[in-house]
Scaffold this active site. Structure first.
Site, PDB file in Angstrom:
ATOM      1  N   ARG A 235      51.345 -46.384  75.695  1.00  0.00           N
ATOM      2  CA  ARG A 235      52.249 -47.412  76.228  1.00  0.00           C
ATOM      3  C   ARG A 235      52.011 -48.763  75.577  1.00  0.00           C
ATOM      4  O   ARG A 235      52.943 -49.549  75.412  1.00  0.00           O
ATOM      5  CB  ARG A 235      52.095 -47.489  77.752  1.00  0.00           C
ATOM      6  CG  ARG A 235      52.720 -46.265  78.463  1.00  0.00           C
ATOM      7  CD  ARG A 235      52.126 -46.028  79.815  1.00  0.00           C
ATOM      8  NE  ARG A 235      52.820 -45.040  80.634  1.00  0.00           N
ATOM      9  CZ  ARG A 235      52.635 -43.723  80.568  1.00  0.00           C
ATOM     10  NH1 ARG A 235      51.790 -43.213  79.676  1.00  0.00           N
ATOM     11  NH2 ARG A 235      53.293 -42.914  81.362  1.00  0.00           N
TER      12      ARG A 235
ATOM     13  N   ASP B 287      45.952 -33.463  85.208  1.00  0.00           N
ATOM     14  CA  ASP B 287      45.287 -33.067  83.968  1.00  0.00           C
ATOM     15  C   ASP B 287      43.850 -32.596  84.215  1.00  0.00           C
ATOM     16  O   ASP B 287      43.199 -32.078  83.302  1.00  0.00           O
ATOM     17  CB  ASP B 287      45.294 -34.231  82.968  1.00  0.00           C
ATOM     18  CG  ASP B 287      46.713 -34.553  82.507  1.00  0.00           C
ATOM     19  OD1 ASP B 287      47.592 -33.662  82.584  1.00  0.00           O
ATOM     20  OD2 ASP B 287      46.962 -35.696  82.074  1.00  0.00           O
TER      21      ASP B 287
HETATM   22  C1  S3P Z   1      51.334 -38.478  81.314  1.00  0.00           C
HETATM   23  C2  S3P Z   1      51.907 -37.869  82.399  1.00  0.00           C
HETATM   24  C3  S3P Z   1      51.588 -36.502  82.849  1.00  0.00           C
HETATM   25  C4  S3P Z   1      50.291 -36.009  82.236  1.00  0.00           C
HETATM   26  C5  S3P Z   1      50.208 -36.297  80.767  1.00  0.00           C
HETATM   27  C6  S3P Z   1      50.305 -37.797  80.510  1.00  0.00           C
HETATM   28  C7  S3P Z   1      51.752 -39.842  80.952  1.00  0.00           C
HETATM   29  O1  S3P Z   1      52.622 -35.630  82.435  1.00  0.00           O
HETATM   30  O2  S3P Z   1      50.124 -34.628  82.453  1.00  0.00           O
HETATM   31  O3  S3P Z   1      48.980 -35.817  80.226  1.00  0.00           O
HETATM   32  O4  S3P Z   1      51.064 -40.493  80.127  1.00  0.00           O
HETATM   33  O5  S3P Z   1      52.758 -40.310  81.497  1.00  0.00           O
HETATM   34  P1  S3P Z   1      53.941 -35.373  83.344  1.00  0.00           P
HETATM   35  O6  S3P Z   1      54.751 -36.599  83.381  1.00  0.00           O
HETATM   36  O7  S3P Z   1      54.663 -34.247  82.636  1.00  0.00           O
HETATM   37  O8  S3P Z   1      53.422 -34.958  84.681  1.00  0.00           O
END
Ligand code: S3P
Length: 429
Positions: A26, A314
């Protein structure tokens, strides 16, 4: 490459882990949309975050690498990205693949996004659908990458009720909302990580955060102040679990991001009887940060519920391993999203841990574990190119009786290139 991890007696020492992957992605994406320079310190350099740097460079943004964990992003403004000559390759990075269409929807030009074999199997309709409702022109390939975005300057804000708990989808919609007319609101079935909202707020956007929804107003311009990325809780998690399970361990992990929407594993482990203390709590860039001290403990079983899942999504593979050594039966439900990660993590976790002798059974939406408070045998874990499964295999090796061969161990570089060396450096015989 297959790497063998030998059983450890305990874990001891002081460590730091790479900068948070979600925040690192981000910082580069939002920095690219800002006016002026964003200086990022503590950047978590990995294959995934490198894909994001390469992507914004392809879109005409200058990024200066000052060090492995430090960079300067020269923002081009909210609509300043340029159409590249070739498709953008997101590699294995799901976060990049999901967030970028939200950003590109409001740019000038036509953009094609693709990724590696695993990423090209992952669902993209979840992003395309709400973006189309906002007026975006976006086409997927049977609901998956490659994705083509035709930028437009007529996006409109919507109120969108997310059908699944996903911070990536939420973020894509919010990022599109920056260049839309009117308010953009996303309602979540359960609270997911809010790094996008926090960073946009820091960049001057009018954001309203509520427990189950977030709204923002279109932004005239972004100005992202310098960012220090905290250590990645998800990268600390393998060490937290290993130190908890190995008797006699005493491990301190410094400068970890403790955003409450990320630390569900701490709450779950606490219920199980773990001894993890948090000290030096402080705030940096809108994010909570602290140090963790982990002592080994004997665990008892617990259930993880759907509402709780996004806060440890995760870390669920590691939870499965901890549950395997806890006294009693544990269950994870409402975690069907695990099937849509870098691998089908319900299957890779179940199959991998079973071969080591852990008594685990898959469910459609999670798993059931019958805990036995003793070291599992050991064996071979195929990680399927999934970084989190490779790290799970390594932790399993450290706590096993006979050691574990982790197949495709180099997958750890997707989020944590120095993982094996760091684990080795704190392992005592
Ligand atoms: C993330 C959101 C999660 C997570 C991924 C990172 C993010 O995924 O599993 O490792 O940085 O917004 P999802 O939005 O598919 O749940």
């Amino acid at each position: 490459m297959t790497t063998r991890v030998e059983p450890a007696g305990s874990l001891a020492g002081h460590i730091a882990v790479p900068g948070d992957k979600s925040i690192s992605h981000r910082s580069v994406l939002i920095g690219a949309l800002s006016d002026g320079e964003t200086h990022v310190r503590g950047f978590g350099r990995s294959a995934d975050t490198q894909s994001t740097i390469d992507a914004v460079r392809a879109l005409g943004v200058q990024v200066d690498d000052l060090a492995d964990d430090e960079l300067v992003v020269h923002g081009v403004g909210l609509r300043g990205l340029q159409q590249p000559d070739a498709p953008i390759d997101a590699g294995n990075a799901g976060t990049l693949m999901r967030l970028l269409p939200g950003i590109l929807a409001g740019q000038k030009g036509r953009f094609e996004l693709t990724g590696d074999e695993s990423l090209r199997t992952r669902p993209m309709d979840r992003v395309a659908e709400p973006l189309k409702r906002m007026g975006a022109r976006i086409e997927t390939t049977n609901g998956r990458p490659p994705v083509v975005v035709d930028g437009t300057d007529t996006l409109r804000g919507i109120e969108y009720v997310l059908p699944m708990a996903s911070a990536q989808v939420k973020s894509a919609i919010l990022l599109a909302g920056l260049n839309a007319n009117g308010t953009t609101t996303v309602v979540e079935p359960a609270p997911t990580r809010d790094h996008t909202e926090l960073m946009l707020e820091a960049a001057g956007v009018r954001v309203r955060r509520r427990p189950n929804s977030v709204s923002l107003e279109p932004a005239g311009r972004l100005c992202l102040p310098d960012i220090t990325v905290p250590g990645d809780f998800s990268a600390a998690a393998p060490f937290i679990v290993a130190a908890t399970l190995l008797a006699g361990s005493e491990l301190t992990i410094h400068d970890i991001g403790l955003n409450p929407r990320r630390t569900g594993l701490l709450d779950v482990l606490e219920r199980m009887g773990a001894r993890v203390s948090v000290f030096n709590r402080r705030k940096g860039g809108g994010e909570l940060i602290g140090d963790l001290e982990v002592h080994s403990a004997e665990l008892t079983a617990t259930d993880v519920t759907e509402e709780e899942v996004p806060r440890l999504v995760d870390e669920l593979p590691l939870f499965a391993l901890a549950a395997g050594l806890a006294r009693g039966n544990s269950r994870v439900t409402g975690a069907g999203e695990l099937r849509l990660k870098e691998s089908d993590r319900i299957e890779t976790v179940t199959e991998g841990l079973r071969t080591l002798g852990v008594r685990i059974r898959s469910r459609d939406d999670g798993f059931e574990v019958r805990g036995v408070p003793a070291r599992p045998n050991g064996g071979r874990i195929p990680s399927d190119g999934d970084h989190r499964i490779a790290m799970l295999g390594a932790v399993a090796g450290a706590i096993s009786r006979d050691g574990v061969e982790v197949e495709d161990a180099d997958a750890v570089a997707i989020s944590f290139p120095g993982f094996f060396d760091l684990l080795h450096s704190v392992s005592r015989r």
